[in-house]
Write an enzyme that holds these catalytic residues in place. Sequence first.
Site: not given
Length: 104
Positions: A29, A32
């Site tokens: 991600c 993230c």
Amino acid sequence: MAFTFTDSNVEEIIASGKPVMIDCWATWCGPCKALAPVIDELAEEYADRVVIGKYNVEEEGELSNTYRIMALPTILFFKNGERVDRLTGSQTKETLKAKIESLL
């Protein structure tokens, strides 16, 4: 440094009653990864007052199922053992600080 939440410790920490912020993330991600340094900074700033950490959804699964994590990053906020808020997607440090302050 941010705390590492796992399926074996997360419920106990939430139940402690202390304010908790959990960043649900995965290695693939991009947002993230961009948010990770902010989470670490906040964990240091609030070290004595709030448990701030990361929960890797690739390695763990119970929390993801319980709180229906469908998008990453998802950040969960707990106060007195209860979930009080949730943010999904990339967030600014200021937004996260405001949410943390509301837990105190």
